[in-house]
Structures are given as structure tokens and as C-alpha cells.
Design an enzyme around this catalytic site. Structure first.
Site, PDB file in Angstrom:
ATOM      1  N   LYS A 187     -13.455  26.503  16.138  1.00  0.00           N
ATOM      2  CA  LYS A 187     -12.595  27.583  16.460  1.00  0.00           C
ATOM      3  C   LYS A 187     -13.927  28.562  17.450  1.00  0.00           C
ATOM      4  O   LYS A 187     -13.083  28.879  18.302  1.00  0.00           O
ATOM      5  CB  LYS A 187     -12.682  28.189  14.925  1.00  0.00           C
ATOM      6  CG  LYS A 187     -12.128  27.848  13.199  1.00  0.00           C
ATOM      7  CD  LYS A 187     -12.437  29.195  12.572  1.00  0.00           C
ATOM      8  CE  LYS A 187     -14.139  29.239  12.217  1.00  0.00           C
ATOM      9  NZ  LYS A 187     -14.185  27.531  11.513  1.00  0.00           N
ATOM     10  N   ARG A 213     -11.177  35.271   6.072  1.00  0.00           N
ATOM     11  CA  ARG A 213     -11.752  34.364   5.639  1.00  0.00           C
ATOM     12  C   ARG A 213     -11.249  34.437   3.767  1.00  0.00           C
ATOM     13  O   ARG A 213     -11.593  33.592   2.897  1.00  0.00           O
ATOM     14  CB  ARG A 213     -13.297  34.106   5.459  1.00  0.00           C
ATOM     15  CG  ARG A 213     -13.728  33.121   6.541  1.00  0.00           C
ATOM     16  CD  ARG A 213     -14.949  32.877   6.299  1.00  0.00           C
ATOM     17  NE  ARG A 213     -16.093  31.665   6.498  1.00  0.00           N
ATOM     18  CZ  ARG A 213     -16.598  31.727   7.732  1.00  0.00           C
ATOM     19  NH1 ARG A 213     -15.950  32.313   9.155  1.00  0.00           N
ATOM     20  NH2 ARG A 213     -16.919  30.634   7.851  1.00  0.00           N
ATOM     21  N   ARG A 236     -24.554  19.211  16.517  1.00  0.00           N
ATOM     22  CA  ARG A 236     -24.281  20.649  16.466  1.00  0.00           C
ATOM     23  C   ARG A 236     -25.905  21.367  17.285  1.00  0.00           C
ATOM     24  O   ARG A 236     -26.586  21.495  16.821  1.00  0.00           O
ATOM     25  CB  ARG A 236     -23.567  21.588  16.335  1.00  0.00           C
ATOM     26  CG  ARG A 236     -23.263  23.242  16.917  1.00  0.00           C
ATOM     27  CD  ARG A 236     -22.613  24.197  16.385  1.00  0.00           C
ATOM     28  NE  ARG A 236     -22.686  24.587  15.136  1.00  0.00           N
ATOM     29  CZ  ARG A 236     -21.704  24.789  14.328  1.00  0.00           C
ATOM     30  NH1 ARG A 236     -20.489  25.183  14.644  1.00  0.00           N
ATOM     31  NH2 ARG A 236     -22.430  25.079  13.255  1.00  0.00           N
ATOM     32  N   ARG A 284     -28.345  25.440  13.844  1.00  0.00           N
ATOM     33  CA  ARG A 284     -28.087  26.796  12.884  1.00  0.00           C
ATOM     34  C   ARG A 284     -28.753  25.836  11.124  1.00  0.00           C
ATOM     35  O   ARG A 284     -28.357  25.059  11.249  1.00  0.00           O
ATOM     36  CB  ARG A 284     -26.736  27.019  12.723  1.00  0.00           C
ATOM     37  CG  ARG A 284     -26.206  28.578  14.133  1.00  0.00           C
ATOM     38  CD  ARG A 284     -24.239  28.263  13.759  1.00  0.00           C
ATOM     39  NE  ARG A 284     -24.246  27.980  12.808  1.00  0.00           N
ATOM     40  CZ  ARG A 284     -22.822  28.637  12.519  1.00  0.00           C
ATOM     41  NH1 ARG A 284     -21.950  28.302  13.591  1.00  0.00           N
ATOM     42  NH2 ARG A 284     -22.341  28.268  11.232  1.00  0.00           N
ATOM     43  N   ARG A 334     -20.433  24.677   2.681  1.00  0.00           N
ATOM     44  CA  ARG A 334     -19.599  25.029   3.442  1.00  0.00           C
ATOM     45  C   ARG A 334     -17.880  25.233   3.048  1.00  0.00           C
ATOM     46  O   ARG A 334     -16.998  25.682   3.227  1.00  0.00           O
ATOM     47  CB  ARG A 334     -19.470  25.830   4.523  1.00  0.00           C
ATOM     48  CG  ARG A 334     -20.737  26.420   4.871  1.00  0.00           C
ATOM     49  CD  ARG A 334     -22.245  26.293   5.956  1.00  0.00           C
ATOM     50  NE  ARG A 334     -20.934  26.148   7.783  1.00  0.00           N
ATOM     51  CZ  ARG A 334     -21.554  25.849   8.380  1.00  0.00           C
ATOM     52  NH1 ARG A 334     -22.277  25.525   8.319  1.00  0.00           N
ATOM     53  NH2 ARG A 334     -20.507  25.624   9.874  1.00  0.00           N
TER      54      ARG A 334
END
Ligand code: AP5
Ligand code: MG
Ligand code: ZN
Length: 216
Positions: free
Chosen positions: A13, A88, A127, A160, A171
Site C-alpha cells: 500500500k 480499516r 523491509r 519498524r 497484524r
């Protein structure tokens, strides 16, 4: 054009929203980025949000709805925006519809980016994000030219806090339970478009552009 990007954690996203924002000349609104900024600054909002984020849980609806409502007052949002990570929950989607109506706007298209859970885990564990400009990399799939350094601005890359495997799994669980119902919510409004989120970043962008009627 008001565009919502829907999809599980790690579906791309943020990666796509940044590209589309440049391409279409409209702002990228990421509630995740806004909340992480508040955490970094140590504001009251940041302190409240951090507890939820570190556990992979959603920050309460009224908090994020307030943030988005405020953000949409910005003059730069008049021609549209790209929503990333918001809404969400069904309550957030209903609130967004109300806010947009008050502003004489509407959600034009919702893109559901589909990726498998294995792919999500591969992506998020590798990431890296730029501390300075927010650009996203992946140590294998999309590496910076120099490890740990942003290609665009020379900033430092970091991992992160919520990209640990057990938090990623939570998540994903939260996504399935609370966010996936939005697929039906928007499908019933006739504005949902699904794209395959696995493949080259630029090909996926091309598909999204086609879905909104812009030549890729
Ligand atoms: P948020 O920041 O929104 O995180 P998320 O939804 O979990 O999604 P991610 O940012 O992890 O993934 P992404 O889809 O942006 O993928 P990316 O482009 O980075 O939310 C974080 C937390 O904040 C939530 O858990 C919650 O606590 C809170 N929050 C935020 N919004 C909220 C709301 N509305 N309500 C309540 N709480 C809220 O890509 C991932 C990786 O893959 C990158 O390394 C990238 O380089 C790589 N990649 C991208 N595309 C490809 C490709 N095609 N092929 C290979 N690799 C790729
Ligand atoms: Mg993101
Ligand atoms: Zn940078």
C-alpha cells in the site's frame, strides 16, 4: 480522485501510494505514517497509539477518524487524496463516507491489493524504511544501492518496531477479522477493484492506474 488502497500488512500500500501520489499530484494520507510520526515526537497521541501499534492491534476508531478528518481540511486535499491504511474497520469506512459527504466529495475507487501470507512475512521481515523521507526498501526485493542508506536522500534506513514475526502474525489476524469485511462493504457500492499484489512494483502500479482510468 479519492482513492483508497486496501490490503493486508505488507501488500505494498505504502509503496504504491507514494508512486501514485507523485504520478497523480495528490497527497498520500497514511494513518500509519502519521501515527509513527506522533510516536517519534512523543506527543500524547503518540504515547497512546504506541501501546496498540507495538502489539499489532488497531488504534481506537475515534482517534484515527479525528486524524483523517483534520487532515482532509488541508487545501492540498481538495483535488483528491490517496488513502493508505485507512479505513480499516467498517466504522472508519462509514465515518469516511460522512466526512467526504460533508466536504462535497466521495470515495471514487477502492483498490484491494491481494498477496499471500507467506509473501507478507518475506516482505516485512526484510523491509527497511528511510528515517528522513519515508522511502521503502527491501533487503532482497528492492535493495538500496548502499546498505542502510536511502538512495533518494542519503537518510538512515531503519526496521519498524512492529515488523517482528509474532507482531506481523497478529497484524494479519487483525486484518482478517476487522479490515477484510471492507471488501464487501465497497464491493456492494460498486467501487471495488482487486489487483494481484505479487509481481513487479511498476506492473502493479500500471494495473492500479488502469483501474482508475489513467493510462499506465
Ligand atoms: P500501517 O502503517 O498502515 O501498516 P500495515 O497496514 O500493517 O501495512 P504496512 O505499512 O506494513 O505495509 P504496506 O502495505 O504499506 O507495504 P509496503 O509498501 O511497506 O499500520 C501500522 C499500525 O498503525 C497498525 O497496526 C495500527 O496499530 C496502526 N494504524 C494505522 N492505521 C490505522 C487505522 N486506520 N486504524 C487503526 N489503527 C491504525 O511494502 C512492504 C515491503 O514489501 C517493503 O519492503 C517493500 O519494499 C516491499 N514490496 C512492496 N511491493 C513489492 C512487490 N511488488 N514485490 C516485492 N516486494 C515489494
Ligand atoms: Mg505502509
Ligand atoms: Zn530518504
Amino acid at each position: 480522485m479519492n482513492l483508497v488502497l486496501l490490503g493486508p500488512p505488507g501488500s505494498g500500500k505504502g509503496t504504491q501510494a507514494k508512486r501514485l501520489s507523485e504520478r497523480l499530484g495528490i497527497p498520500h494520507i497514511s494513518t500509519g505514517d502519521i501515527l509513527r510520526e506522533a510516536v517519534r515526537e512523543g506527543t500524547a497521541l503518540g504515547k497512546e497509539a504506541k501501546r496498540f501499534m507495538d502489539e499489532g492491534k488497531l488504534v481506537p476508531d475515534e482517534v484515527v477518524i479525528g486524524i483523517v478528518k483534520e487532515r482532509l481540511r488541508g487545501e492540498d486535499c481538495e483535488k483528491g487524496a490517496i488513502f493508505d491504511g485507512f479505513p480499516r474497520t467498517v466504522a472508519q469506512a462509514e465515518a469516511l463516507d460522512r466526512i467526504m459527504e460533508e466536504l462535497g466529495r466521495r470515495v471514487d475507487r477502492v483498490i484491494d491489493i491481494e498477496v499471500s501470507e507467506e509473501e507478507v512475512l518475506r516482505r516485512l521481515t526484510g523491509r527497511r524504511t528511510c528515517k528522513n523521507c519515508g522511502a521503502m526498501y527491501h533487503v532482497v526485493f528492492n535493495p538500496p544501492k548502499e546498505p542502510g542508506v536511502c538512495d533518494r536522500c542519503g537518510g538512515e534506513l531503519y526496521q519498524r518496531d512492529d515488523d517482528r514475526e509474532e507482531t506481523i502474525r497478529e497484524r494479519l489476524r487483525v486484518y482478517r477479522e476487522q479490515t477484510e469485511p471492507l471488501i464487501d462493504y465497497y464491493r456492494s457500492k460498486g467501487i471495488l477493484y482487486s489487483v494481484k499484489g505479487e509481481g513487479k512494483i511498476e506492473d502493479i502500479e500500471g494495473e492500479i492506474l488502469r483501474a482508475i482510468g489513467v493510462e499506465g
